[in-house]
Write a protein that holds these residues in place. Structure first.
Motif, mmCIF file in Angstrom:
data_model
loop_
_atom_site.group_PDB
_atom_site.id
_atom_site.type_symbol
_atom_site.label_atom_id
_atom_site.label_comp_id
_atom_site.label_asym_id
_atom_site.label_seq_id
_atom_site.Cartn_x
_atom_site.Cartn_y
_atom_site.Cartn_z
ATOM 1 N N PRO A 146 0.828 -1.211 0.000
ATOM 2 C CA PRO A 146 0.000 0.000 0.000
ATOM 3 C C PRO A 146 0.859 1.257 0.000
ATOM 4 O O PRO A 146 2.072 1.213 0.239
ATOM 5 N N ALA A 147 0.239 2.391 -0.266
ATOM 6 C CA ALA A 147 0.950 3.662 -0.252
ATOM 7 C C ALA A 147 1.519 3.917 1.135
ATOM 8 O O ALA A 147 0.919 3.562 2.143
ATOM 9 N N GLY A 148 2.695 4.533 1.171
ATOM 10 C CA GLY A 148 3.306 4.848 2.444
ATOM 11 C C GLY A 148 4.460 3.925 2.770
ATOM 12 O O GLY A 148 4.971 3.196 1.917
ATOM 13 N N TRP A 195 2.544 2.375 10.185
ATOM 14 C CA TRP A 195 2.500 2.548 8.734
ATOM 15 C C TRP A 195 2.060 3.983 8.488
ATOM 16 O O TRP A 195 0.993 4.402 8.936
ATOM 17 N N ASP A 196 2.908 4.714 7.786
ATOM 18 C CA ASP A 196 2.708 6.142 7.582
ATOM 19 C C ASP A 196 2.465 6.405 6.097
ATOM 20 O O ASP A 196 3.349 6.189 5.271
ATOM 21 N N ASP A 197 1.264 6.884 5.757
ATOM 22 C CA ASP A 197 0.984 7.287 4.378
ATOM 23 C C ASP A 197 0.591 8.769 4.361
ATOM 24 O O ASP A 197 -0.233 9.196 3.568
ATOM 25 N N GLY A 198 1.233 9.520 5.258
ATOM 26 C CA GLY A 198 0.892 10.924 5.454
ATOM 27 C C GLY A 198 0.336 11.128 6.850
ATOM 28 O O GLY A 198 0.408 12.214 7.414
ATOM 29 N N ARG A 228 -7.166 -1.901 3.285
ATOM 30 C CA ARG A 228 -6.258 -1.356 2.274
ATOM 31 C C ARG A 228 -4.875 -2.012 2.297
ATOM 32 O O ARG A 228 -3.981 -1.591 1.567
ATOM 33 N N GLY A 229 -4.690 -3.016 3.159
ATOM 34 C CA GLY A 229 -3.421 -3.737 3.196
ATOM 35 C C GLY A 229 -2.390 -3.187 4.146
ATOM 36 O O GLY A 229 -1.252 -3.680 4.197
ATOM 37 N N TYR A 230 -2.741 -2.167 4.938
ATOM 38 C CA TYR A 230 -1.767 -1.566 5.857
ATOM 39 C C TYR A 230 -1.295 -2.574 6.898
ATOM 40 O O TYR A 230 -0.090 -2.692 7.177
#
Length: 282
Positions: A146-148, A195-198, A228-230
């Protein structure tokens, strides 16, 4: 069967350390507490260390062990009913303020029976959790990252991460102060990942390796960010880091009703290693 209680961790380790290490997965909580107290040099809150001895064995072998750090629950090793009852009696005689007990079903029930008989209190059943373990190489899992990215949690994030600890432990009776101390310890040791996506989307913590065993705790995803898969990505990173630091086995506790989490863990290769139950005294 007899038991002894002491406030001296080193005395306990000498008498019961081998018993605790004989099952580092089933006894992972007790082992972590034992190693933590040893590293601190005995500093910190008062702990009541108890072990049962079977006089029928040659040399009086250790038959069971437990530790209680008030106001937390007494943590039991795996043991027969007689040893658990002896531990409860010894803790009662020591004056330890035991709020409840956590351990394998047979041991916990025998402890409860003796404690309620001796004190006149009642016991309220709490969570039942499955112990899961992973000993194999980490699988290569399909799916996109995922993003991040994963990163260590920061001291400035202590309060929101304490909220995560409380949500992950919902129903356990843990206080905010206990959750805060746990989060603070893991942040300081670098064993709490987010998990950091912002912004923080998920968190996974772990203990340092003790006898090659790492315990995963806690694990939480922000509710509106789930699916979302985090959690999967962060969990995989946590396992990789543990392996890199020398862990050969991972262990975690999951509520019996939490089938979604169990499905995730089993997809990584985790398998059953027994059940633990919780009681609180009133």
């Amino acid at each position: 069967m007899s038991a002894k209680t002491t406030n001296n961790a080193e005395e306990f380790i000498e008498a019961a350390g081998a018993h605790v290490r004989s099952d580092p997965v089933g006894n992972s909580i007790l082992l972590t507490m034992m190693e933590g107290m040893r590293k601190s040099g005995g500093k910190g809150p008062t702990a009541y260390w108890t072990w049962a001895v079977d006089e029928a064995e040659s040399g009086g072998g250790t038959a069971g062990a437990c530790v209680c750090v008030p106001p937390n629950l007494a943590i039991l090793s795996g043991m027969e009913a007689g040893a658990a009852a002896a531990c409860a009696a010894s803790l009662h005689e020591s004056g330890a303020p035991v709020a409840g007990v956590l351990g394998p079903t047979r041991a916990a029930e025998a402890f409860v029976e003796e404690w309620t008989r001796a004190t006149g209190s009642t016991a309220v059943a709490g969570r039942t959790e499955h112990i899961l373990r992973l000993d194999t190489a980490l699988p290569s899992l399909p799916g996109q990252t995922p993003a991040g990215h994963a990163r260590p949690a920061k001291e400035g994030e202590l309060e929101p991460l304490t909220d995560f600890f409380l949500e992950a432990a919902a129903g356990s009776g843990i206080s905010r102060e206990e959750a805060r101390r746990s989060a603070q310890r893991q942040i300081a040791s670098g064993h709490l990942l987010v998990w950091d996506d912002g912004e923080v989307a998920a968190v996974v913590g772990r203990t340092p390796a003790s006898d090659g065993v790492v315990r995963i705790t806690p694990m939480h995803t922000v509710p509106e960010r789930r699916g979302r898969g985090y959690a999967r990505a962060l969990f995989a990173e946590t396992l990789e880091q543990g392996r890199a630091e020398g862990a050969s086995t991972f262990v975690l506790f999951t509520e019996a009703e939490n089938t979604a989490a169990q499905s995730l863990f089993r997809s990584f290769g985790f398998r059953s290693h027994g059940t633990t139950v919780e009681y609180r005294f009133e």
